[in-house]
Design an enzyme around this catalytic site. Sequence first.
Site, mmCIF file in Angstrom:
data_model
loop_
_atom_site.group_PDB
_atom_site.id
_atom_site.type_symbol
_atom_site.label_atom_id
_atom_site.label_comp_id
_atom_site.label_asym_id
_atom_site.label_seq_id
_atom_site.Cartn_x
_atom_site.Cartn_y
_atom_site.Cartn_z
ATOM 1 N N ASP A 75 0.966 -1.247 0.202
ATOM 2 C CA ASP A 75 0.170 0.041 -0.078
ATOM 3 C C ASP A 75 0.880 1.181 -0.093
ATOM 4 O OD1 ASP A 75 0.787 -0.943 2.489
ATOM 5 O OD2 ASP A 75 -1.174 -0.368 3.600
ATOM 6 N N ASP A 84 1.351 -7.363 -10.357
ATOM 7 C CA ASP A 84 0.316 -7.213 -11.385
ATOM 8 C C ASP A 84 -0.262 -5.904 -11.152
ATOM 9 O OD1 ASP A 84 -1.448 -7.536 -13.421
ATOM 10 O OD2 ASP A 84 -2.667 -9.202 -12.511
ATOM 11 N N ASP A 87 0.622 -1.789 -13.535
ATOM 12 C CA ASP A 87 -0.370 -1.180 -14.330
ATOM 13 C C ASP A 87 -0.103 0.452 -13.946
ATOM 14 O OD1 ASP A 87 -1.264 -3.250 -15.659
ATOM 15 O OD2 ASP A 87 -3.358 -2.601 -14.766
#
Length: 376
Positions: free
Chosen positions: A249, A273, A277
Site C-alpha cells: 500500500d 500485477d 499497471d
Amino acid sequence: MTEPRRIALMPGDGIGPEVMAAAAEVLAALDRQTPLGLTWDWLDWPSTDWHRQHGEMMPADALTRVQAYDALLMGALGDPGPLTDAERYCLPDSVSLAPLLQFRKGLDLWACERPARLLPGAPQYLADPRAAEVDMLVIRENSEGEYVNQGGRLHRGSVDEVATQLEVFTRRATERLIRHGFARARERLAARGQGSRDFHCANKGRAAAQVCLITKRNAQPYWGDLYTEVFAEVAAEFPEIGVHHELVDAACMKFVQCPWTFDVVVASNLHGDILTDLAAVLSGGLGLAPSCNINPDSRAMPALFEPTHGSAPDIAGQGLANPAAMLLTTALMLDWVGCAQAAERLRLAVAKDLVTTAGQQRTCRDVTAGVIAALH
C-alpha cells in the site's frame, strides 16, 4: 549456417490484430535494413474468435505446438469489442484470459518483467519535473503466489456460500525471483555506470543501484517473512546493490509521490500485477508499456511477450490503437532472441517518433508509418 529463429505472432482479441499488424510491418522493415535471421508465423489462437468457432480459446495441444518457436508475441486477450455491439461474442475473463496463465505456467515462464521509463515526448501525468526521471523495472513473480488457482466455492448460490482462494509461496520460487532481481539491478548499474543515479537503501544509506522488495508482511506474515528472509540472504551476495522494503500500500503511494526513487522492484504475482499497471501510467500510459514473461534460467521453452494494455474494446476496429507498446514489446523480444542492435534501433525509432509528434492525435497506421520512417 544457423537455423533462423522462429517467432509466433498471436494477434488475439480487440485491438490485438491492429497492433500486431504494426509489429509485423516494423519487423519486416528492420529485416530489410539488416537481415534479422528470423521467421514468423501468424496463429489465429488463442482468441475469442477461435473460441466462437471451436469452443475453446486455443487447440488442446497448443502448449506442445508453441514449443517449436523461440518466442511468442501476443497482441491482447479479452473483450473483442466493439462495445457498441451488445450481441458480440464475449467471454468471461476467466475464460478469455486463461491462455495467459496456461502459457506462463506450462512453459515455466516464472518472471514477468515490465520496464517503466518515461520516454521524451510521452505524456507526463505527474507535475513534479523529477517524474521525467522515471526509469524502473518491476519484476513480478509469475508462477505461484496469489494466482495458483487453488480453492473453491462451497454451497454455491446459497446464503451459506463460502469461497476460498489459497495463496502458495515456495522458497525455491521466492529465491529465484529475488536473485533475478539483483542480477538485473547489477546489469542496469553496469549499463548506466556508477554515479549516474543515487538511491536510498536500508543497508548503506545511499547506493548507485537498488532492489526494492514489496510485501504485505505486516498483515500476511507467513509469505511476507519468507520473502524478507530470502531477500536478506540473496542481498549478501550483491554487496554493491542497495536494498529497500515497502509494504504494497505504501509502495502504491510512493509510485505516485516519488517514482524516480525506485530502480528494480520485485513483487509477488498479485502485487506485481497491480503495481505494473500503475508504473505504466507513470511512463506515459498503457499505450507505451511493454511486458515480457520469461524464464531467465532457461531457453528450453519460448518466452511470451505482450504489451501491458488489454484488448481495448472501446476502440477496437477503429484504427485508433497506439501500437507503441506493442513495438516496445517487440524490441524486448528482439533482445531475447539475440537481435540487440535491431531492438535498440526500434526503441530509438519509437522515441524519435514520440518526440516529433508529441501532442498530435494519430491513428495506428500513422504511428506505424512514423516509426518506420524513423528507422531510416
